[in-house]
Design an enzyme around this catalytic site. Structure first.
Site, PDB file in Angstrom:
ATOM      1  CG  ASP A  69       1.383   4.609  -4.340  1.00 60.26           C
ATOM      2  OD1 ASP A  69       1.937   5.395  -5.191  1.00 60.26           O
ATOM      3  OD2 ASP A  69       1.869   4.069  -3.626  1.00 60.26           O
ATOM      4  CG  HIS A 124      -0.260  -3.474  -5.360  1.00 61.20           C
ATOM      5  ND1 HIS A 124      -1.035  -3.572  -4.104  1.00 61.20           N
ATOM      6  CD2 HIS A 124       0.518  -2.447  -5.227  1.00 61.20           C
ATOM      7  CE1 HIS A 124      -0.585  -2.640  -3.280  1.00 61.20           C
ATOM      8  NE2 HIS A 124       0.176  -1.856  -3.807  1.00 61.20           N
ATOM      9  CG  HIS A 215      -3.210   4.727  -1.563  1.00 64.99           C
ATOM     10  ND1 HIS A 215      -2.677   5.293  -0.584  1.00 64.99           N
ATOM     11  CD2 HIS A 215      -2.508   3.776  -2.024  1.00 64.99           C
ATOM     12  CE1 HIS A 215      -1.692   4.414  -0.237  1.00 64.99           C
ATOM     13  NE2 HIS A 215      -1.550   3.594  -1.004  1.00 64.99           N
TER      14      HIS A 215
HETATM   15 ZN   LIG Z   1       0.024   0.306  -3.514  1.00 64.03          ZN
END
Ligand SMILES: [Zn+2]
Length: 242
Positions: A69, A124, A215
């Protein structure tokens, strides 16, 4: 009708019955129970309470999926890609719109190297779970359109920022006709204290069908990735796409 609407209907009927029979303490209990349930439904996306998300690979055999992500991030994403190339492993990247605008070349590289992509909102920001349906819709549609402009292909794969869903976000996803992708194995790689801890967290819990959340920018993610891939494969699991 999603789980939230069904639950809301049941609780409204229960509350009306409490009022009708004048059981006011039961009414307090019913209201408390509803908000208690709502609290955990927001925190635990795997409940699929507000929105139906894919959290595991259906009929996976022995496959697991690595997902990354928050990219593309200059200085991070290239390193993740280099490890994946060295280990001949494919992954799915959930990309943030404003990052894609800054580094479209990284989005193209991800695709050119055979990985899958999805979008992960434009902004985000931390306040995202508090936004109206319209504001969420505009934001997530903007990210999808940036991805489409870069790749030339429509992409409906979407991951909710922070994994926190609520009725507004659910409605926006539905209106955009996006496919919500969650995860079954949260690695907490952005909070790991060491490479060893991250490797252990994943290898001690991973099982067939898992969608693993990582991530690009996790402090130890890139360093741990070769051991994660080797360890997953040693368990007889195959790393595949969604
Ligand atoms: Zn995120």
């Amino acid at each position: 009708m999603n789980k939230h609407r069904i639950t809301l209907f049941v609780f409204v009927v229960a509350a009306m019955a409490c009022v009708f029979f004048r059981h006011y303490w039961w009414l307090v209990f019913v209201v408390f129970l509803y908000f208690f349930l709502l609290f955990f439904a927001v925190l635990i996306p795997q409940f699929n309470f507000f929105v139906d998300s894919l959290h595991r690979i259906p009929a996976s055999g022995n496959s697991v999926v690595l997902t990354f992500d928050d990219g593309p991030m200059f200085g991070h994403t290239e390193k993740v890609l280099a490890v994946l190339a060295e280990k001949k492993a494919k992954a799915c990247f959930f990309l943030i719109g404003k990052n894609m605008e800054q580094h479209p070349e990284l989005v193209k590289q991800i695709i050119a190297e055979g990985h899958q992509v999805g979008h992960h909102s434009y902004s985000h920001v931390n306040t995202f779970p508090m936004w109206s349906t319209q504001k969420v819709k505009e934001d997530i549609a903007k990210a999808a359109s940036i991805l489409e402009n870069i790749t030339g292909q429509q992409n409906l794969r979407f991951r909710i920022p922070f994994g926190l869903s609520n009725p507004n976000i659910a409605k926006a996803i539905l209106q955009c006709n996006f496919q919500s992708i969650g995860w079954s194995l949260r690695t907490y790689d952005t909070m790991s204290k060491s490479k060893e801890q991250l490797v252990h967290t994943i290898l001690s819990r991973v099982k067939a069908g898992d969608i693993i959340l990582l991530h690009d920018w996790g402090t130890y993610t890139v360093d741990a990735l070769p051991e994660i891939i080797d360890g997953v494969r040693r368990k007889g699991l195959e790393i595949s796409g969604l």
